[in-house]
Design an enzyme around this catalytic site. Sequence first.
Site: not given
Ligand code: GLU
Length: 303
Positions: A63, A66, A190, A238, A256
């Site tokens: 993420s 992003k 994505y 988050y 993650v």
């Molecule tokens: N590939 C993970 C998902 O979309 C990314 C989540 C993350 O890094 O927090 O579930």
Amino acid sequence: MDIAAILKEIDAAMRLSPNRGRVADYIPELAAVDPGQFAMSIVLADGTQLSVGDAEVPFSIQSVSKVFALALALGRLGDRLWDRVGREPSGLAFNSILQLEHERGLPRNPFINAGAIVVTDAVLSTHAPREYLGELLRFIRTAAGDDDIHINQGVARSETETGNRNFALAHYMRAFGNLTNAPELTLGAYFHQCAVEMTCAQLARAGRFLMGVPDMPRLVSPERVRRINALMMTCGHYDGSGDFAYRVGLPGKSGVGGGILVIAPGRASIAVWSPGLNEQGNSKLGTEAVEMLARQTGWSVFG
Ligand code: GLU
């Protein structure tokens, strides 16, 4: 201030830490990562880079991508993007579907999964997935000043195989008219963006454009730099975003895979990586390490 000494001290403390959190295990590629690893890398305003630990080991940025995707999308679509995604912290897990029903398919912010899926979908209105991914990689490589940054196809495949929640989010938003492409198409892009791999040293360099320092690569306008930093501060962790702001006082975005990109505006771009996660899915030691760094340097956006 002796940043090298501070980094060494942090590295030593993290190496000794008995509780390293839990490595993400929803895909085999992440479950297999050795939780004993730790790295931190800092690029200072004068361009000097200092690293400790496993700073040359590539990891899945997940993420953290992003941030780059948002910068790219704002460059392509401008403020129109905000018609489709909000700018408020969610207070919920990264993959939560709860708010989407109340808020009629409009995700809270671009750094939760639903929001990031919409951001990718928006760019795909003018780009084929392959073009978009090429452009995203170019953006990241230019930011890092390094062409040796790639997508791990195995991770992208595993993300697709286990992506039921992301498919649910995408279909749900499409039902509200907030996804213009087929969920398979948008999620294909994505999942590949989540599968970008970088080393901690590369990630610290890739964050230089967010430092707000004139000599660094200028990929977005100074106003946009401030706004992306504001979103990282309020939404980058988050449902742990408030706690990160309280403990660290700097904008950051986690993934993650255990990576966190942290910006000390005007001073430094910082990347930290340790694969074990805390309850909120953010790197446990990574958070502790940047907290220690912020305390010892006094770096904070709050004065
Ligand atoms: N590939 C993970 C998902 O979309 C990314 C989540 C993350 O890094 O927090 O579930």
